[in-house]
Motif scaffolding. Structure first.
Motif, mmCIF file in Angstrom:
data_model
loop_
_atom_site.group_PDB
_atom_site.id
_atom_site.type_symbol
_atom_site.label_atom_id
_atom_site.label_comp_id
_atom_site.label_asym_id
_atom_site.label_seq_id
_atom_site.Cartn_x
_atom_site.Cartn_y
_atom_site.Cartn_z
ATOM 1 N N SER A 121 0.823 -1.210 0.000
ATOM 2 C CA SER A 121 0.000 0.000 0.000
ATOM 3 C C SER A 121 0.858 1.261 0.000
ATOM 4 O O SER A 121 1.938 1.301 0.593
ATOM 5 C CB SER A 121 -0.907 0.006 1.232
ATOM 6 O OG SER A 121 -1.606 1.228 1.326
ATOM 7 N N GLU A 122 0.329 2.289 -0.637
ATOM 8 C CA GLU A 122 0.990 3.592 -0.658
ATOM 9 C C GLU A 122 0.621 4.420 0.585
ATOM 10 O O GLU A 122 1.193 5.473 0.813
ATOM 11 C CB GLU A 122 0.582 4.360 -1.922
ATOM 12 C CG GLU A 122 1.015 3.673 -3.211
ATOM 13 C CD GLU A 122 2.528 3.576 -3.363
ATOM 14 O OE1 GLU A 122 3.247 4.518 -2.987
ATOM 15 O OE2 GLU A 122 2.991 2.530 -3.867
ATOM 16 N N ASN A 123 -0.321 3.940 1.375
ATOM 17 C CA ASN A 123 -0.745 4.633 2.585
ATOM 18 C C ASN A 123 0.379 4.593 3.617
ATOM 19 O O ASN A 123 0.885 3.532 3.956
ATOM 20 C CB ASN A 123 -2.005 3.968 3.142
ATOM 21 C CG ASN A 123 -2.612 4.741 4.282
ATOM 22 O OD1 ASN A 123 -1.913 5.259 5.148
ATOM 23 N ND2 ASN A 123 -3.926 4.810 4.291
ATOM 24 N N LYS A 124 0.752 5.762 4.126
ATOM 25 C CA LYS A 124 1.884 5.873 5.062
ATOM 26 C C LYS A 124 1.406 6.205 6.469
ATOM 27 O O LYS A 124 2.079 6.921 7.213
ATOM 28 C CB LYS A 124 2.852 6.940 4.557
ATOM 29 C CG LYS A 124 3.390 6.664 3.183
ATOM 30 C CD LYS A 124 4.198 7.836 2.679
ATOM 31 C CE LYS A 124 4.567 7.585 1.224
ATOM 32 N NZ LYS A 124 4.722 8.794 0.470
ATOM 33 N N ILE A 125 0.268 5.695 6.842
ATOM 34 C CA ILE A 125 -0.378 6.076 8.101
ATOM 35 C C ILE A 125 0.519 5.863 9.324
ATOM 36 O O ILE A 125 0.503 6.665 10.245
ATOM 37 C CB ILE A 125 -1.738 5.358 8.264
ATOM 38 C CG1 ILE A 125 -2.533 5.980 9.402
ATOM 39 C CG2 ILE A 125 -1.542 3.864 8.477
ATOM 40 C CD1 ILE A 125 -3.986 5.573 9.417
ATOM 41 N N THR A 126 1.317 4.830 9.331
ATOM 42 C CA THR A 126 2.128 4.544 10.518
ATOM 43 C C THR A 126 3.280 5.523 10.712
ATOM 44 O O THR A 126 3.761 5.683 11.829
ATOM 45 C CB THR A 126 2.688 3.108 10.480
ATOM 46 O OG1 THR A 126 3.431 2.932 9.268
ATOM 47 C CG2 THR A 126 1.588 2.078 10.579
#
Length: 131
Positions: free
Chosen positions: A118-123
């Motif tokens: 995933s491209e999501n960098k939430i962490t």
């Protein structure tokens, strides 16, 4: 490591009872390789991003490794059942455990791979002041 995995996959592909499991493990081996290459590519962008989900990656590799070990054991069980081993129930149990692990545990790699790709960098985008 992957050379050993490939030996078991190749051996299993020659055995009718193990062929579907070998195919499945090969598929997940390809998925693991794709995720690994993706993560290595992130090192060029941001080292923190590369390590952000290291625990999930270790979980993924662990599941894959256990699946390989069950296929290895099933190869031995298949050989023993073919020659008429006395402990038939014991070796049959190895097949059922293999089937269980591939049906209930190995498939968890799909969700882990989706998260790791995933491209999501939430962490790493979380602000500590938000706590």
């Amino acid at each position: 490591f992957m050379d050993e995995v490939n030996k078991i996959i190749d051996s299993s592909l020659k055995k009718e009872a193990l062929n579907p499991y070998a195919d499945k493990l090969k598929s997940y081996q390809n998925k693991l390789s794709a995720v690994t290459m993706h993560l290595i590519g992130l090192t060029k962008i941001d080292g923190e991003l590369f390590l952000a989900d290291a625990t999930l990656y270790l979980e993924m590799v662990g599941i894959f490794t256990i699946a390989w070990q069950w296929l290895l054991q099933a190869n031995v069980a298949n050989n023993q059942l073919t020659i008429g081993a006395i402990e038939k129930d014991f070796y049959q149990g190895k097949f059922y455990t293999l089937a269980y692990f591939y049906e209930y545990e190995l498939v968890k790699i799909d969700a882990l791979a989706q998260r790791l790709m995933s491209e999501n960098k939430i962490t790493i985008e979380m602000n500590k002041d938000w706590f």
